[in-house]
Design an enzyme around this catalytic site. Structure first.
Site, PDB file in Angstrom:
ATOM      1  N   ASP A  71     -26.450  27.437  28.709  1.00 23.22           N
ATOM      2  CA  ASP A  71     -26.983  28.712  29.182  1.00 23.22           C
ATOM      3  C   ASP A  71     -27.583  28.620  30.579  1.00 23.22           C
ATOM      4  O   ASP A  71     -27.823  27.525  31.113  1.00 23.22           O
ATOM      5  CB  ASP A  71     -28.033  29.258  28.207  1.00 23.22           C
ATOM      6  CG  ASP A  71     -29.249  28.352  28.062  1.00 23.22           C
ATOM      7  OD1 ASP A  71     -29.069  27.123  28.021  1.00 23.22           O
ATOM      8  OD2 ASP A  71     -30.374  28.880  27.980  1.00 23.22           O
ATOM      9  N   GLU A 125     -31.426  27.042  26.014  1.00 25.90           N
ATOM     10  CA  GLU A 125     -32.447  26.092  26.487  1.00 25.90           C
ATOM     11  C   GLU A 125     -33.463  26.769  27.386  1.00 25.90           C
ATOM     12  O   GLU A 125     -34.622  26.341  27.463  1.00 25.90           O
ATOM     13  CB  GLU A 125     -31.771  24.942  27.241  1.00 25.90           C
ATOM     14  CG  GLU A 125     -32.701  23.789  27.622  1.00 25.90           C
ATOM     15  CD  GLU A 125     -33.382  23.960  28.978  1.00 25.90           C
ATOM     16  OE1 GLU A 125     -34.334  23.220  29.255  1.00 25.90           O
ATOM     17  OE2 GLU A 125     -32.960  24.853  29.751  1.00 25.90           O
TER      18      GLU A 125
END
Length: 354
Positions: A71, A125
């Protein structure tokens, strides 16, 4: 479009950047990663939500883990990717699709590594911890993360940053009694009472802690202060928010006990906490890694997912392409040379005689 894991690391990085994967929207990228890895017979591929795990299973004496998050932070007018002067610009180029490209290339092309390898490409994350794909995997399938050593491919200028600091935030509150400011002697000013808290912080001498030949510097700082009712009222409440960054040799319980000692006599509440990550540079796999990578390892100042591996008993380091100072910036970029260097060094580590 299907990801081609045989193209160069920089080309793969560009392709990854161009697949938008802001936290919570990683499914299209996770689908492509899963499909690309599933084409290789030497890998066993698992999917947990939008986290993809690929493992070799040759029965080697050691297993190591290479991990990277899929991400990015939100878009900031920095897509599609742009290449110029040996740099790849674009959202997530530095943090951390350059590192993910390295991991994917190794997974695809290292068909007989000298150690068994678990590759983990996980989601979420950059946002709250409970949504972090690596955290979820530690809860649901911790056996998939077992190993003697782990490399988290966070940007580190292609230099080993070992372990990470723990972090704890507390609120220290003072209490007083409200009164009209024209008759302040009728009350007790809680903001004034916070002066002693600030004095203790100003006088505090943070530790320098040697671990595995590295010096971790701690820090204790006020990061916010709130209080006050109105311009004509003596306040009855004041809260100082304090962040403690502590060496990974200190547990969260020990960190909390230390803070309660420092601020003895005050009302204290822990609002956030995460353990540090031990470097484990004495492990044979880590020593071999450092020998190949070269240079002087540095302690990691800040918190990263290496701490999640420490909780599982797996020492870990940060090692990846790109300058972390450019992470999350609009002009984020990663040098192509960093991508190629990280891949070459990791490849050497995993193919040289173990």
């Amino acid at each position: 479009m299907t990801l081609d894991l045989t193209v160069s690391g920089p080309d793969l990085t560009e392709a990854l950047v161009n697949i938008s994967s802001v936290s919570g929207t990683e499914e299209p990228l996770a689908d492509q990663v899963e499909a690309a890895l599933s084409a290789y017979s030497h890998l066993k591929v698992f999917r947990h939500g939008n986290t993809v795990v690929a493992r070799t299973d040759f029965g080697r004496a050691e297993r190591i883990v290479i991990a990277g998050h899929l991400d990015t932070v939100p878009l900031n007018a920095n897509l599609p990717a742009r290449r110029a002067d040996g740099l790849i610009h674009g959202l997530g180029a530095c943090d951390m699709k350059g590192g993910v490209a390295v991991g994917l290339r190794l997974a695809a092309t290292l068909t007989e590594p000298n150690r068994d390898v678990t590759y983990v490409f996980y989601d979420c994350e950059e946002i709250e911890s409970e949504r972090n794909g690596l955290f979820k995997l530690t809860q649901s399938n911790p056996e998939l993360l077992e190993g003697v050593f782990a490399v988290v491919m966070e940007p580190s200028n292609a230099v080993v940053e070992a372990g990470c600091q723990g972090t704890m935030r507390i609120e220290v509150t003072t209490h007083g009694e409200r009164a009209h400011s024209a008759r302040s002697w009728m009350g007790v000013n809680a903001i004034h009472a916070a002066g002693e808290i600030l004095a203790r912080l100003a006088a505090y001498e943070p530790r320098r802690v040697p671990i595995d030949g590295l010096e971790y510097r701690e820090g204790l700082n006020a990061v916010a202060i709130t209080g006050g009712v109105a311009g004509n009222v003596v306040p009855d409440l004041c809260t100082v928010e304090i962040n403690y960054r502590f060496a990974p040799s200190r547990s969260e319980a020990e960190a909390e006990a230390h803070l309660r000692e420092v601020f003895d006599g005050y009302d204290i509440a822990v609002t956030d906490s995460a353990p540090g990550g031990l470097p484990g540079l004495e492990r044979p796999a880590a020593a071999a890694f450092l020998q190949v990578v070269g240079g002087e390892p540095k302690p990691k100042f800040g918190w990263t997912d290496v701490a999640r591996f420490t909780l599982l008993g797996v020492p870990a380091v940060n090692y990846g392409p790109g300058d972390p100072l450019y992470a999350h910036k609009q002009d984020e970029f990663v040098p192509e040379a960093d991508i190629e260097l990280c891949e070459q060094r990791l490849r050497s580590w995993l193919t040289d005689p173990a």
